[in-house]
Design a protein around this motif. Structure first.
Motif, PDB file in Angstrom:
ATOM      1  N   MET A 103      52.486-129.986  76.576  1.00  0.00           N
ATOM      2  CA  MET A 103      51.027-130.197  76.488  1.00  0.00           C
ATOM      3  C   MET A 103      50.637-129.963  75.035  1.00  0.00           C
ATOM      4  O   MET A 103      51.249-129.148  74.358  1.00  0.00           O
ATOM      5  CB  MET A 103      50.276-129.152  77.321  1.00  0.00           C
ATOM      6  N   LEU A 149      47.289-128.805  73.063  1.00  0.00           N
ATOM      7  CA  LEU A 149      45.913-128.316  73.216  1.00  0.00           C
ATOM      8  C   LEU A 149      45.479-127.670  71.907  1.00  0.00           C
ATOM      9  O   LEU A 149      46.216-126.843  71.353  1.00  0.00           O
ATOM     10  CB  LEU A 149      45.871-127.280  74.347  1.00  0.00           C
ATOM     11  N   LEU A 175      43.808-127.518  82.168  1.00  0.00           N
ATOM     12  CA  LEU A 175      43.295-127.834  80.831  1.00  0.00           C
ATOM     13  C   LEU A 175      41.959-128.554  80.991  1.00  0.00           C
ATOM     14  O   LEU A 175      41.856-129.504  81.778  1.00  0.00           O
ATOM     15  CB  LEU A 175      44.268-128.740  80.075  1.00  0.00           C
ATOM     16  N   MET A 202      42.334-123.671  78.031  1.00  0.00           N
ATOM     17  CA  MET A 202      43.382-123.566  79.037  1.00  0.00           C
ATOM     18  C   MET A 202      43.080-122.369  79.933  1.00  0.00           C
ATOM     19  O   MET A 202      42.834-121.267  79.435  1.00  0.00           O
ATOM     20  CB  MET A 202      44.734-123.337  78.360  1.00  0.00           C
ATOM     21  N   ASP A 230      45.652-131.415  84.142  1.00  0.00           N
ATOM     22  CA  ASP A 230      44.986-131.742  82.882  1.00  0.00           C
ATOM     23  C   ASP A 230      43.733-132.536  83.190  1.00  0.00           C
ATOM     24  O   ASP A 230      43.803-133.699  83.577  1.00  0.00           O
ATOM     25  CB  ASP A 230      45.937-132.551  81.988  1.00  0.00           C
ATOM     26  N   ARG A 289      41.372-133.154  80.983  1.00  0.00           N
ATOM     27  CA  ARG A 289      40.859-133.829  79.800  1.00  0.00           C
ATOM     28  C   ARG A 289      41.224-135.317  79.898  1.00  0.00           C
ATOM     29  O   ARG A 289      42.164-135.672  80.599  1.00  0.00           O
ATOM     30  CB  ARG A 289      41.515-133.259  78.531  1.00  0.00           C
TER      31      ARG A 289
END
Ligand code: COA
Ligand code: AMP
Ligand code: ZN
Length: 443
Positions: free
Chosen positions: A342, A344, A372, A381, A437, A439
């Motif tokens: 990931m 971030l 996330l 997170m 996730d 996002r």
């Protein structure tokens, strides 16, 4: 680092005119020459020497560019297995810098650089910044983390080489970033896209209008995946052009690929890299236009060239020519990953790093979930983990603090940790779903 921009004709669109405008044929010729040199140089690396012997391959077997497919892939696991200096092709005394990935629970990846590598890397970044219209008259502010993050020193050296007054603001402290932008007349910023949303929020709170109160005109955004919508939103929020910047520590850092003013994909610099896109399952090449895994060979590096490095980033070739006059391959924005890494806040994290930390605490059970999100304040997170047994409030708070701190030390950013009662988190059937996730970074 020498300010090279000062000697240049500012009306010229190119920082390295000769290489930037090479024909496709000339690029291929240069690549073959450099591939042969690199492969020969890699035989100084015990790792590659052994790899070649095992594959029954010799330097002389590389006669054409297609022969690159005879070479075995290099992976992140190879870097970890040879930690810390195992893949180097020069003695350590020739190296002057190293960058390392996060993590203390397993072997991080370490990348070595010689002076020449640092200089070439700066040249790549300078080329990118010049390409989008920046000149030594500009003022460049870098909001990357310095230290081990390559976005810090990478952009610093590149912007200096290009000749800009460069402000190493580093990550965080948005109020101070804004003060610098206003007081120094900053015209360009390098930032991870998610941070620019935060910066705008603080500008709004402070009554700063980027269009009226600043001289900002260019953003270099990268180090994390982002969608075309996110780019447009950033451009509209600030009234500033935002150019996608791709890099990875294994290849040097930022500077590997960058968008030109046409914004039709990232030009990957083919005098520095050979770009392949392969099917992540079969590892066979996919045709131009089809999505696959990006594989890069560095053909100009000294300390630690990597042959056919599996980046695990998914993307595709958009084209080989461009209205800007550059014939260096155009690569689409990243479309995903073929592993579970990931990214971030511009920081790379593997779920296993989090798991290893959580499992160090006997008070915690084994079920956990990483979520996330894009929140109003920032990307975040959240790590929810089940308690083995209910805890008294005081112990709960103590444990929460300790786990948060240990995670921050491991992954370099602060997660929101929630210790929940046993049986609260969903139990997945088959392979556990550990990461959600929310996002929208890929499109
Ligand atoms: N870049 C710059 N600043 C950032 C950031 C980012 N990616 N993410 C958060 N920040 C800012 C926050 O806005 C906050 O400042 P503010 O309150 O004044 O606005 C401050 O950093 C701390 O943020 P927070 O989210 O609470 O911190 P964290 O403990 O989770 O760690 C960073 C965040 C910034 C320290 C860490 O994510 C980092 O160093 N990121 C940069 C990574 C980078 O440079 N990558 C490039 C690699 S090439
Ligand atoms: P690092 O080695 O820390 O620089 O991280 C490199 C990784 O960050 C890449 O392999 C990508 O997964 C991600 N990355 C860097 N730049 C971009 C970008 N512009 N778009 C999407 N992902 C990116
Ligand atoms: Zn172009």
């Amino acid at each position: 680092m020498e300010n090279q921009g000062i000697k240049k004709d500012y009306s010229c669109e190119y920082f390295n005119p000769e290489v930037e405008t090479l024909s496709i044929e000339a690029i291929r010729e240069l690549q073959l020459k450099r591939l042969k040199e690199t492969v020969a140089h890699c035989m100084n690396s015990p790792f590659y020497k052994k790899r070649f012997e095992e594959a029954g391959l010799s330097v002389d077997d590389i006669k054409t560019l297609d022969d690159i497919r005879k070479i075995p892939f290099t992976t992140k696991a190879d870097l970890r297995d040879t930690y810390p200096f195992g893949i180097a092709s020069v003695p350590l005394e020739k190296c002057t810098r190293l960058h390392s990935s996060s993590g203390t629970t397993g072997n991080p990846t370490v990348i070595l650089h010689t002076d020449k590598d640092i200089d070439e890397w700066a040249n790549q970044v300078a080329r990118n910044l010049w390409m989008v219209g920046l000149r030594p008259t500009d003022i460049f502010q870098n909001s990357s983390g310095y230290g081990m993050f390559t976005g810090g020193l990478g952009f610093q050296f590149g912007a200096e080489k290009m000749g800009m007054l460069t402000v190493p603001a580093a990550a965080g402290n948005s109020l101070r970033q804004i003060k610098f932008i206003k007081d120094f007349g900053t015209t360009a910023i390098h930032a991870v896209p998610s941070y620019l949303t935060r910066l705008k929020e603080v500008m709004d709170q402070e009554g700063v209008d980027p269009r009226k109160d600043t001289k900002l005109k260019v953003f270099a955004i990268g180090a994390e995946p982002h969608s075309e919508e996110q780019r447009k939103r950033i451009e509209n929020m600030f009234g500033v052009k935002a150019y996608n910047s791709f890099g990875m520590s294994e290849m040097c850092g930022p500077g590997v690929g960058f968008e030109c003013k046409e914004q039709q994909g990232l030009h990957f610099w083919e005098d520095y890299y050979i770009v392949e896109i392969v099917d992540p399952e079969t590892l066979e090449p996919v045709p131009d236009g089809e999505i696959g895994e990006l594989v890069l060979t560095s053909i100009r590096r000294e300390a630690m060239p990597l042959l056919r490095y599996r980046t695990r980033d998914l993307t595709r070739v958009l084209g080989h020519t461009c209205a800007c006059g550059r014939n260096h391959v155009r690569i689409d924005r990243m479309k995903g990953r073929s592993d579970d890494m990931m990214v971030l806040k511009g920081v790379n994290i593997f779920p296993i790093q989090i798991e290893k930390i959580l499992m160090q605490y006997p008070e915690l059970a084994s079920n956990y979930l990483i979520t996330l999100t894009t929140d109003a304040d920032n990307d975040n997170m959240t790590v929810e983990v089940e308690l083995a047994e209910p805890l008294a409030e005081e112990n709960h708070q103590k444990l929460l603090k300790a786990v948060t701190r240990a995670l921050k030390d491991e992954i370099l950013l602060t997660p929101i940790v929630k210790l929940v009662q046993k049986g609260t988190l969903p139990v997945s059937e088959g392979k556990a779903v550990r990461v959600v996730d929310k996002r929208t970074v890929y499109n």
